[in-house]
Design a protein around this motif. Sequence first.
Motif, short mmCIF file in Angstrom:
data_model
loop_
_atom_site.label_atom_id
_atom_site.label_comp_id
_atom_site.label_asym_id
_atom_site.label_seq_id
_atom_site.Cartn_x
_atom_site.Cartn_y
_atom_site.Cartn_z
N GLY A 147 1.38 -1.86 1.89
CA GLY A 147 1.87 -2.00 0.44
C GLY A 147 2.60 -3.18 0.37
O GLY A 147 2.81 -4.95 -0.32
N SER A 148 2.44 -4.45 2.10
CA SER A 148 3.36 -6.41 1.75
C SER A 148 2.48 -6.67 2.31
O SER A 148 1.49 -7.29 3.27
CB SER A 148 4.03 -6.10 2.79
N VAL A 170 -3.57 -5.49 -0.65
CA VAL A 170 -2.39 -5.14 -1.46
C VAL A 170 -0.21 -5.40 -1.51
O VAL A 170 -0.49 -5.60 0.18
CB VAL A 170 -1.77 -3.12 -1.52
N ASP A 171 -1.00 -5.95 -2.17
CA ASP A 171 0.71 -6.74 -1.75
C ASP A 171 2.15 -6.74 -3.55
O ASP A 171 1.59 -7.16 -4.15
CB ASP A 171 0.31 -8.41 -2.14
N THR A 172 3.09 -5.94 -2.96
CA THR A 172 3.18 -5.45 -3.80
C THR A 172 5.09 -6.17 -4.26
O THR A 172 5.67 -5.75 -5.03
CB THR A 172 4.22 -3.90 -3.63
N GLN A 173 5.03 -6.85 -3.66
CA GLN A 173 6.02 -8.73 -3.72
C GLN A 173 5.73 -9.03 -4.23
O GLN A 173 4.04 -9.50 -4.96
CB GLN A 173 6.32 -8.90 -2.35
N GLU A 174 6.28 -9.78 -5.68
CA GLU A 174 6.20 -10.50 -6.18
C GLU A 174 5.60 -11.95 -5.84
O GLU A 174 6.84 -12.37 -4.72
CB GLU A 174 7.92 -11.01 -7.51
N VAL A 186 -4.83 -7.31 -4.93
CA VAL A 186 -3.08 -6.04 -6.35
C VAL A 186 -1.97 -6.99 -5.84
O VAL A 186 -1.69 -6.96 -4.82
CB VAL A 186 -3.58 -4.59 -6.34
N THR A 187 -1.25 -7.01 -6.86
CA THR A 187 -0.56 -8.01 -6.61
C THR A 187 0.50 -7.38 -8.11
O THR A 187 -0.32 -7.85 -9.73
CB THR A 187 -0.42 -9.46 -6.86
N PRO A 188 2.06 -8.06 -9.01
CA PRO A 188 2.44 -8.28 -9.46
C PRO A 188 2.87 -8.90 -10.66
O PRO A 188 2.69 -9.10 -11.16
CB PRO A 188 3.98 -7.75 -8.97
N THR A 211 -3.31 -7.00 -11.51
CA THR A 211 -1.65 -7.51 -11.52
C THR A 211 -1.41 -6.71 -13.44
O THR A 211 -1.98 -6.00 -14.61
CB THR A 211 -1.45 -8.71 -11.82
N THR A 212 -0.05 -6.21 -12.40
CA THR A 212 0.45 -6.00 -14.33
C THR A 212 1.32 -6.82 -14.78
O THR A 212 2.11 -6.43 -15.93
CB THR A 212 2.10 -4.83 -13.46
#
Length: 421
Positions: A343-344, A358-362, A386-388, A417-418
């Motif tokens: 996830g990082s 997938v990169d879940t960090q801002e 995939v990123t915030p 992105t979200t």
Amino acid sequence: MFIFILLCVFWVLYKGIHFLHVFEEKDYRLDRFQAGISDNGFISLFYTYKISLPSVTPRNFMILSFHFLVTGVLFLFAFEDVYVYNLLSYFFWLAPFMAFIIVLTAVVLTQIPVQIYRWVIIQTARLKMKNSKTVFIGIAGSYGKTAIANYLYRIFSKRYAVAMTDPRYTNDIGIARAILRNLSDDTEIFIVEIGTYKKGEIKNATYYIPFDYVILTGIGNHRFDLFGSKENMYEEFTSPLSKLSDNATVYMNAEIPSPKTNARIVTYDFSEHADIHPSQYTFSQTYTKARIHYKKHSWNITTALLGKHSLQNILPVFALCIDLGIKPADVIHELQELKHDKGSFSVHRGLHKSVIIVDTQESNLNGLLLKLDFLKHFPQKRKCIVTPGIRELGGEKRGAYESLVDKIAKFNMELYTTDFF
């Protein structure tokens, strides 16, 4: 009209819960709340049926109690006061504004006991570490802080008694709590990740910490809207350096203007003019190779940390380990063992021969552009990341995403992105 009054009251209660979640996410700060409106838009925040629930904390309980109490009083007064009656029946579409005002008032009122609590915790932490012999390492900057902190922790934990702050809580109270919880008499190294949203916050959070080493990462446009200018950002992130002793060392991204400090400065970058820099670097789908130059010596490294941004984060880590006396061969071995957490910036194989990162960090603009560059090393036709996204950019947001869209279109990539843009 009774139906409209009930609808209005329900809407006020409903939106108040959502506004509390947003305030909690923004550390109960109005400036960050305003930045969120600038990022996501007024309509999406005030007039949306989707809500997120806040956490169960004492402060949230007090705010929600105040919110329900005031809303209940409004409902009762609707049958006693003509003005309240008209407000709830004819102007029920103003319910989100009523909810916001009530929750904001509660946030302001609860700020008083919270500030007293913060002061007590920080002073307790200051007293605890007053005579500590621990080596303190500070990490500040717009991006790369958490990755660098994790790399250092993994390497040091095999040799020293090491502790660190929680990457989710990098403000004054988060750092103080981590010191109270994790610092002990036998702690040899303590890693402090420092976050900030406006001028003066780093100084308030770290004034009592005698840093022996400071890593200052790159400074991008993340949270630009809260600082107002790049000069303010430089001044804030370099503020801890002015009080460092002659024996301290600063590892600083070479793009940052030279600060006023008595400490030794080590610059890092991809330029050969930096004190520590890489050459002959190559990237693949599974590894990164480079030759690291530092102190008139050079070493070949291979690591499973992927992409140019990861190699940039390795540079201050490598230099700090060498300066602490760790043998270069041991540092090289540890870098070989490092991997991205799931996830990082982790690589996944998708359907129809696609590759997904997938990169879940801002992130920030520079970091995200480097991550998109890494996707060029994959032969798959469909490449996704995939990123915030990038938060709290304000007026910089449109230009930042235009740069991302240009690169995505050029190399036939996809961005999920979200974030709203």
